[in-house]
Every structure is written in C-alpha cells, then in structure tokens.
Design an enzyme around this catalytic site. Structure first.
Site, short mmCIF file in Angstrom:
data_model
loop_
_atom_site.label_atom_id
_atom_site.label_comp_id
_atom_site.label_asym_id
_atom_site.label_seq_id
_atom_site.Cartn_x
_atom_site.Cartn_y
_atom_site.Cartn_z
N SER A 541 0.84 -1.19 0.00
CA SER A 541 0.00 0.00 0.00
C SER A 541 0.88 1.25 0.00
CB SER A 541 -0.95 -0.03 1.20
OG SER A 541 -2.00 0.88 1.03
N ASP A 627 -9.62 -3.63 -5.68
CA ASP A 627 -9.07 -2.77 -4.64
C ASP A 627 -9.64 -1.36 -4.78
OD1 ASP A 627 -7.53 -1.35 -2.81
OD2 ASP A 627 -5.68 -2.40 -3.32
N HIS A 661 -8.33 -4.84 -1.29
CA HIS A 661 -7.06 -4.30 -0.84
C HIS A 661 -6.27 -5.29 0.03
CE1 HIS A 661 -4.31 -0.99 -0.21
NE2 HIS A 661 -4.38 -1.11 1.10
#
Length: 688
Positions: A541, A627, A661
């Site tokens: 991320s 995501d 995600h």
C-alpha cells in the site's frame, strides 16, 4: 525465456502548473475494458510461467505454514454481560465461526487442547456458511445489541468494501427481513435495540453519511449526518458504558465529535467542545458524569483530560504533554482509565485508577508490541490485553487492575519444534542522511552468522503515523529457518517515535521516509547482517510507494523488491479528485492540484514518474482487481513503464482477479498467496 507482455503506449497528456506530462498507460485504469482484463490475464500467465521452477518450493512453504498452525482452534472468550464470546476455526475451513456460551462465573471457560467448541456453544455466525459458493468473502459490521439479543452483520463478496447489512435474532437464529445495501464498516445500536446507526460511502468511496434504521421499518432510513468536507471520513460508535453515541468526523489531521444519549436515538446530536478546529484531533470516551478527552491542542504528543458531560468546554488535565511519550488512545471503565501509549519506539499500557496512583504494565523483552484487546465490559476490574514480539507468539493476558496481577490466558500455538530460545531479537539504529537515528527491529536464528552471508528481508511502511511494531509470524519462520534475517525499518512517516516522527515523513518532508529506509538497508550491510545481492525489500500500500521510491533512489542496494498493492502512481492519483479517497489524501501528501510546490516535490519522488534507464532489481508487484484504496492500474502502469525504460529485472505483475485491498480472503488462500511471495523472495536471495 518467455517474452513478457507488452502494454500498448497511447499518448495521454496532462498539464499542471505549466508542466505537460505524457501518461501512455492511462488506459489501464478501466477494469471494464476487455483489453485491460486481457492484459492483466497475460501478465498473470507470464508471472506464473516465470516462477514455475518455484512450484515445489511454494508447496513446501504452504505445508510448513499449515503444519505449524493449529487449524482447529479458538480465541480466548471475553465477557459481555451474561455471555462469554469467542470465535473459532476448524481444520479445512477458510473462515472463523463466531460463538458464545452462557457465563457461569467470572473466570473465562477452560479451553481444550484440541481447540474444539466449548460446552453449551451458541453459534452466532458461521462465516464459512456465508461464504459458500463465493470466491471472496469479507465480514464488515459485526455488532451486538445492548441486550445481546440481536446481531447486525455485513457481507461483501467482491472486495469493494461495500457491505450488505442484515440483522439476526439470536433468540431464534433467524435473520430479520431488514436488509440495507451499500453499508461501510462500523455501526452502533441504540440503548433499547430498536435502532441501528450505520455509515455509507460516496462515489469516491469516502464514508460521508450516517443513517438511522428502525428495525422492522421497510421505509426510507433517516439521514442523521452528512459530512460535506471531502477531506473527512465519518462514522458512529457506542461508548463502552452504552450511554452515549458518538458521531465522529476525522481527516488526517483534524477531528470533530458529536454525541447523543443512547436512550434518545431520535434526538439531535450535540457538538463536543469547541467543535472542528484545523489540526486539532480529539478522542472521547464516557465515564460516569464525565467524558475522557485525548487531544493535541498545543500538545504535539497529546494530553489527557476530562470534561463534565454537562459542559464539554470545561477541560481538566489528567496527563500533561510529554515530548518523549505519545498518548495514542484512551479507554474508560467504571473505576479506572486505560491509556495506550508509546515511548522510545515501544508500545505500552498505563492504568489510571479513579482512586490511587497510576501504573504501567511492563514487559522484559527488548522489542515487543502490546495493546488493549477486547474489553466490552464497562464495570470490570479485569483488562484484556494482547502481547507479542518477534519471537513470542500472540499472547492474551488479563490484567487485574485491583491486584496488579498479570494472567496469561493463552499463547498462540506454534506446532512442530518451534522454540523461542533458538531465535534472537534485538534493536539497532541506523543513521539517516540528515543525522537522524532510525530504529530497526531484527530477528534471526541464533546460529545465523553476521558476516554478510545471510539473506535479509527488510520490511517498511512509513505513512499515516502507522507504527509497524514488532510482531510474530508463523510464515516468517520458513524464512528464519532457512537462514534469513528479518528486519523492520521504523522509518519516519510512521508513528514509532511520536508525532514528530510522522510530521517529519509526510507532505514536503516525505522524502525522509525513503532515505531512512535506504539508510536502514545500508546499515544492515555495513554491520554484517546481509549484502546487496541477498537483501530484499518488502512493503504494501503506502509501503508499496516506499518500494517504488527506493528502487528509483538506490536500485543497486537490493536483490529484489516485493511491492504489494503498491501506491506507485501517487502523483496522477492525487491530482485527480474524482478518484476514490484522493481529497482525503491531500492532508497526508499535500495538494499537487492547487499547490505548485507540492506538485514539483511529488513529481521528484513518485515512482511511476521517476523510472530511469538503468539496472533495477527484480520486482514483484502484487495487486487486486477490486481494490478500492489503491487501484490495480497503478502497479500495472508501473511494471509496464519499468519494462519500457529500465533494464535488469525481471519485472512481474500478479493480479488477484477476485479480491480487494487485503488480498485473498480465506486463510488457506491467503497462505498460498504468501507462499508465492515467500518463494519469490527466497529465490532472489539464492535460497530456492
């Protein structure tokens, strides 16, 4: 060797602050375009074929994880009213089963060695049954009514974090007819259980509205609050005392709280204190006739105080601000207050009895992580807390506030021949380019030499004031037992060393995050932990942005880089306010759309913009099609541009086509995904 897929380059220019830049892969943003799906599929095939030689190792790693894990197991039950609540897993099943048993005393029920169900078990929710027939499943809201007769729960089958909310009557085991679509995480019951409050998101995936649903009402739900400032998220929760509802709005640097008596759910919320003030954050909990308040108004590392419920502008200090101690959270109980804090990079817990002296709960290991755990009971003298380190598995303790006794309830089982004494953990300090000392947490087998011959995996994040504290990992044992050193770089942008550590690694100081990580890598090499041809970096991320930045900054320092759901196209994303979460992010990265200085600064570090025609290490980018936080197109564009401009590699893209995600949802699927990553990492270290 198979030829990698080639993404077509299409002229797509943008102009900002007089600067015109071409973005040839912008077409990859469209998940509905058949060409996009075909390209991602071809990339998956290429990545799989190029890693075929690791298939046996992947299977070995998966089996090691599986054999070390007690698959049939249950959590330590926590008390709420007349029930003990817990969740358990069963061998061969992907997801937890949530349960409870009637309380027969103050001591948690005794757990069996085989991890089986407790006598008199009442199953609240079986996630395996809910997930049946679906490739992906995620549980969102999971909230019991105050009388514990009703359960609100949310389900997501795509990974887009928009849940379908349902209500289960735990007396009958049946779902009520009420169904609400498009709900976000979190929620709160009214005191009598007639109403449930929940949040929804806007088109930018920002939770911006709070609604009130009356059970049994098939009409329109009532809109309670709309957050109009695009920098803010909003949500709602019930205090532990069950007396107040808190409707909270937070940006990255500012917060505002409204409160309402939980037995008056149709009433109007009252703004707490002075309301919204830029760069002032406030956290509130309720205790008796007062609110506990944690805030940073004139106190960088926060201060703790209280206000009367009747006048929330009247503040009384309990804990003064300290430059060496960051106060991170406050939890109010009937007879005491618990403060979660950190000092010198280590987390801690402080108990503040309503009467008597404050005391800290202490542990002996050089690096560790501790935090309050599940504590729904308001009137209790027991504090449930979690503890772990790089060598100590996740442990659950009960702390007796009256006696000061710390009781170990359970330590996560690690099957096989694992012995903590076979491993060594320690903290070292790297020196950054500006002289700042950066902590590194390190673990290895005791018999691994420190002569530069070991492989090393260096993990980093460094954003949002998120601290990557020392943690235990069963999959990591497969690396350690192959002679790999594991290290965490506690770089600026995180929160490990207090609020200033975060401020020094964000916006126009963001480059400190990247240079800190490189300094940690150099320290590990200089002190004999590893060498550049055996050192692999990993992050996800915002930590994926870190991975992209350090490969541009110091490509020769690493043998490989594993970037998971990486935020590598940061400038293009933050320039587009129509994309999910962009405006919220301006308080973290700056606003390049309206500020030329921020634009130029970001352009100098964002990974996609700064790929050079030089040798790069091998890169594995892992992403997910659904995501909503970091679009799959970011790593797809990054890998395509690396292949076009750079040498070295190989540069690989792996896209989960049914995930969000967090990647794959079931535990066995997650283990296989991790086994793929670990096999690739070992291969880069020459240990496959």
């Amino acid at each position: 060797m198979q030829t990698p897929p080639v993404a077509k380059r299409i002229d797509s220019q943008r102009t900002h602050h007089g600067d015109t830049v071409n973005d040839p892969y912008s077409w990859l943003r469209d998940p509905e375009n058949p060409e996009t799906i075909a390209y991602l599929t071809a990339e998956n095939d290429y990545t799989e074929n190029l890693n075929n030689h690791l298939s046996d190792l992947r299977e070995t790693l998966f089996n090691e994880i599986k054999k070390r894990t007690q698959e049939t197991d249950l959590t330590v039950p926590y008390r709420r009213g007349d029930w003990w609540y817990y969740s358990r897993t069963e061998e061969g099943k992907q997801y937890p089963i949530h349960c409870r048993v009637k309380a027969a005393g103050d001591t948690p029920p005794e757990l069996s060695d085989d991890g089986g169900p407790l006598a008199g078990e009442d199953v609240l929710l079986d996630q395996n049954a809910l997930a049946e027939g679906h490739d992906f499943f995620s549980l969102g809201v999971f909230d019991l009514s105050c009388d514990q007769n009703l359960l609100a729960y949310g389900t997501d089958y795509s990974g887009n974090e928009r849940f379908t909310l349902r209500f289960k009557d735990l007396r009958t085991g049946e779902d009520l007819p009420d169904v609400v679509e498009g709900v976000f995480y979190g929620g709160a019951w009214s005191r009598n259980g007639d109403y449930f409050f929940y949040a929804t998101v806007d088109e930018a995936w920002r939770p911006n509205q709070v609604w009130r649903h009356r059970l049994g009402d098939s009409g329109e739900d009532t809109l309670v609050y709309t957050e109009t400032d695009e920098r803010f998220w909003t949500g709602i929760e019930l205090s532990r005392s069950e007396e107040y509802l808190f409707c909270e709005s937070h940006s990255k640097v500012t917060s505002e709280i409204r409160f309402l008596a939980a037995d008056d759910p149709t009433g109007d919320f009252t703004v707490f204190g002075a309301g919204r003030r830029q760069n002032v954050e406030v956290n509130v909990d309720h205790q008796g006739d007062r609110f506990l308040v944690l805030h940073n108004d004139g106190a960088e590392n926060f201060t703790l105080g209280w206000t009367p419920v009747s006048d929330t502008n009247q503040f009384h200090t309990i804990l003064e601000h300290r430059e060496d101690t960051r106060l991170e959270g406050v939890s109010a109980f009937a007879d005491h207050v618990v403060v979660h804090l950190r000092t010198q990079g280590l987390s801690g817990i402080r108990i503040l009895p309503n009467e008597g002296a404050a005391r800290d709960i202490s542990f002996d290991e050089p690096v560790y992580t501790t935090a309050p755990s599940a504590n729904p009971e308001y009137r209790t003298s027991m504090l449930r807390l979690s503890y772990q380190s790089l060598v100590t598995p996740e442990s659950v303790y009960d702390y007796d506030v009256d006696s000061g006794e710390l009781l170990l309830r359970k330590q996560k089982a690690v099957l096989g021949d694992y012995r903590p004494e076979d491993y060594v953990q320690q903290r070292e300090w790297a020196t950054a380019s500006d002289g700042t000392r950066v902590p590194i947490s390190i673990v290895r087998r005791a018999d691994v030499p420190t002569d530069g011959t070991a492989g090393c995996l260096l993990y980093g994040y460094g954003s949002y004031e998120t601290s990557i504290d020392p943690y235990f990992s069963i999959p990591r044992l497969s690396l350690l037992d192959r002679g790999v050193v594991f290290a965490i770089a506690h770089i600026r942008g995180g929160g490990e060393m207090g609020r200033h550590w975060y401020e020094d690694g964000k916006m126009l100081h963001k480059k400190n995050t990247f240079t800190d990580f490189v300094a940690c890598a150099e320290h590990l090499v200089e002190t004999g932990w590893s060498a550049p041809d055996r050192l692999v970096a990993r992050g996800g991320s915002a930590g994926g942005l870190l991975m992209g930045a350090i490969t541009n900054l110091a490509p020769g320092r690493f043998a490989g880089v594993c970037a998971e759901v990486p935020f590598v196209d940061a400038l293009n994303t933050i320039l587009d306010p129509t994309l999910p979460l962009t405006v919220i992010e301006w308080d973290e990265w700056g606003d390049p759309l309206h500020n030329a200085e921020v634009y130029q600064y970001m352009k100098e570090y964002t990974p996609y913009e700064n790929i050079e025609a030089t040798d790069y290490p091998a890169i594995l980018a892992v992403t997910s099609l659904n995501d909503t936080r970091v679009g799959f197109h970011e790593p797809a564009k990054w890998i395509a541009e690396l292949r076009h401009r750079a040498t070295g590699g190989p540069f690989l893209l792996k896209t989960e086509m049914e995930a969000g995600h967090g990647g794959r949802s079931g535990r066995y699927d997650a283990w296989r995904e991790e086994s793929f990553n670990l096999a690739w990492i070992l291969d880069r270290m020459g240990k496959s």
